[in-house]
Scaffold this active site. Structure first.
Site, PDB file in Angstrom:
ATOM      1  N   SER A 163      69.321   4.960 119.280  1.00 30.29           N
ATOM      2  CA  SER A 163      68.641   3.947 120.091  1.00 30.29           C
ATOM      3  C   SER A 163      67.370   3.408 119.460  1.00 30.29           C
ATOM      4  CB  SER A 163      68.319   4.539 121.468  1.00 30.29           C
ATOM      5  OG  SER A 163      67.414   5.620 121.341  1.00 30.29           O
ATOM      6  N   HIS A 191      74.212   2.629 123.378  1.00 32.66           N
ATOM      7  CA  HIS A 191      73.928   1.393 122.627  1.00 32.66           C
ATOM      8  C   HIS A 191      75.138   0.877 121.849  1.00 32.66           C
ATOM      9  CE1 HIS A 191      69.636   1.267 123.534  1.00 32.66           C
ATOM     10  NE2 HIS A 191      69.786   2.575 123.631  1.00 32.66           N
ATOM     11  N   LYS A 222      73.204  -1.378 129.666  1.00 36.13           N
ATOM     12  CA  LYS A 222      72.685  -2.068 128.479  1.00 36.13           C
ATOM     13  C   LYS A 222      73.541  -3.310 128.210  1.00 36.13           C
ATOM     14  CE  LYS A 222      70.123   1.911 126.942  1.00 36.13           C
ATOM     15  NZ  LYS A 222      69.966   2.542 128.238  1.00 36.13           N
TER      16      LYS A 222
HETATM   17  C1  LIG Z   1      70.878   6.844 123.771  1.00 37.35           C
HETATM   18  C2  LIG Z   1      70.573   6.721 125.223  1.00 37.35           C
HETATM   19  N1  LIG Z   1      71.162   7.576 126.081  1.00 37.35           N
HETATM   20  C3  LIG Z   1      70.939   7.496 127.401  1.00 37.35           C
HETATM   21  C4  LIG Z   1      70.088   6.559 127.936  1.00 37.35           C
HETATM   22  C5  LIG Z   1      69.850   6.521 129.399  1.00 37.35           C
HETATM   23  O1  LIG Z   1      70.652   5.549 129.999  1.00 37.35           O
HETATM   24  P1  LIG Z   1      70.182   4.881 131.366  1.00 37.35           P
HETATM   25  O2  LIG Z   1      69.138   3.881 131.021  1.00 37.35           O
HETATM   26  O3  LIG Z   1      71.429   4.294 131.934  1.00 37.35           O
HETATM   27  O4  LIG Z   1      69.615   5.984 132.210  1.00 37.35           O
HETATM   28  C6  LIG Z   1      69.475   5.645 127.077  1.00 37.35           C
HETATM   29  C7  LIG Z   1      68.596   4.582 127.617  1.00 37.35           C
HETATM   30  O5  LIG Z   1      67.407   4.629 127.571  1.00 37.35           O
HETATM   31  C8  LIG Z   1      69.695   5.736 125.688  1.00 37.35           C
HETATM   32  O6  LIG Z   1      69.090   4.899 124.840  1.00 37.35           O
END
Ligand SMILES: Cc1ncc(COP(=O)(O)O)c(C=O)c1O
Length: 369
Positions: A163, A191, A222
């Site tokens: 990310s 992502h 996203k």
């Molecule tokens: C790699 C990754 N996993 C999980 C999440 C969490 O997802 P959510 O925003 O749906 O809670 C994010 C988002 O910030 C992320 O970038």
């Protein structure tokens, strides 16, 4: 030290242009990769789901919280990802914090990439399994650690698209390692869904699918422009998570609105219109990446629409972000402890025009001087 976190709220919907502090800025900060968050199709789907099933979930899914729409979204997600089953979670954070401790516990071993997301780290901490951190994207280091472990059950966890750096995990190597050592592979595709593998994520990009020993976590929050997450896996694994993942059991079900929007988004990314948006996203990505590279910016190992521009000091990153805001662009600085090296994390969207990218590059070059 310039590290205190503050934020600015939008006065407009998410999108290519966002209004902040009374100004319209070209948005290079959101994960809305396909520009779907404010699309008429998703808004309409959210409105009709809300009109039919109400504004709130009202209870956990295991009580009265789920509408038929929730099951429909799970079947649609499983079928799109090519998995036997899927289970909805309220967010990616809920999914990682709940599913990881449900899969691995005391006496088990987790092998986790050193750059994995905070929600994965928290899932590992909650699990009480022994966690071994392998060097970033290094399948051979993961193998060394796995071979030394005598744990009963082993779980390898990685993001597919990282990310903060936008690079890819070696999913082929990690999958081979899991298969040859009887470990389970857990892939966070937050992502990658809607971005890679025809929208199906990094596993599909590498020709792999979720199933009995491969757990895929994907988010609707996203590229899919909505909210919520799913775990796609084997039928037994999904059934087990329904019974053991505490963030699933003990939290109110997703409201119908986002569930309706997510269903519409999944349909859209599986269509020709979705393929065209993804092609656009990648064209925009190549244009910005090449422009930054030619201008001499340090962008790390990115291979995706997450493009970090790295700085040595926090002050430099903050000055760059402020400079861009003056020039009409929104790209906040990301600083330690979220990342080790301060950066602007430029998030490319299919909604950007060529002119947006050209003028961002011009503004970036001026900062450089
Ligand atoms: C790699 C990754 N996993 C999980 C999440 C969490 O997802 P959510 O925003 O749906 O809670 C994010 C988002 O910030 C992320 O970038």
């Amino acid at each position: 030290m310039g590290l205190f976190r503050e934020f600015l709220d939008r006065e407009s919907p998410q999108g290519r242009l966002i209004a902040i502090g009374g100004r319209s800025l070209v948005n290079f900060a959101s994960n809305d990769y396909l520009g779907l968050a404010a699309s008429g199709t998703l808004i309409q789907a959210a409105q009709s789901a809300t009109a039919e099933f109400g504004a709130g979930g009202g209870a956990a899914r295991l009580l009265a919280g789920g509408a038929v729409l929730h099951g429909e979204l799970e079947r649609a997600a499983a079928s799109f990802m090519g998995a036997p089953a899927a289970l909805l979670f309220n967010s990616g954070y809920h999914a990682n914090a709940g599913a990881i401790p449900a899969i691995a516990g005391h006496g088990d071993a987790i092998f986790s990439d050193e750059l994995n997301h905070a929600s994965i780290i928290d899932g590992c901490r909650l699990s009480k399994a022994e966690t071994f951190i392998y060097r970033h994207a290094d399948a051979s280091h993961a193998r060394q650690l796995l071979e030394k472990s005598g744990a009963r059950r082993k779980l390898i966890i990685t993001e597919s698209v990282f990310s903060m750096d936008g690079d890819l995990a070696p999913l082929d190597g990690l999958h081979e390692l899991a298969a040859s050592s009887g470990a389970m592979l857990y892939v966070d595709e937050a992502h990658a869904i809607g971005v890679l593998g025809g929208g199906r994520g990094g596993l599909r990009h590498f020709g792999l699918t979720p199933g009995a020993h491969v757990v895929q976590m994907g988010t609707f929050s996203k590229a899919l422009g909505s909210y919520g997450a799913f775990i796609a896996a084997g039928t037994d694994a999904a059934g087990w998570l329904r019974n053991a993942a505490r963030t699933f059991i003990f939290s109110t079900a997703l409201p119908p609105g986002p569930v309706g929007a997510s269903l519409a988004a999944l349909k859209l990314i599986g269509s020709d219109a979705g393929a065209a948006l993804m092609a656009r996203l990648w064209e925009n990505r190549e244009m910005l990446f090449e422009g930054l590279r030619k201008a001499g910016f340090e962008t790390g190992p990115t291979r995706t629409p997450v493009i970090p521009v790295l700085f040595d000091g926090v002050g430099d990153a903050l000055r760059a972000s402020h400079g861009l805001r003056e020039a009409g662009f929104y790209a906040p600085a990301i600083r330690p402890p979220t990342v080790m090296r301060p950066r602007l994390r430029l998030q490319v969207s299919a909604a950007h025009t060529r002119a947006d990218t050209e003028s961002l590059l011009e503004a970036m070059k001026k900062l450089h001087k």
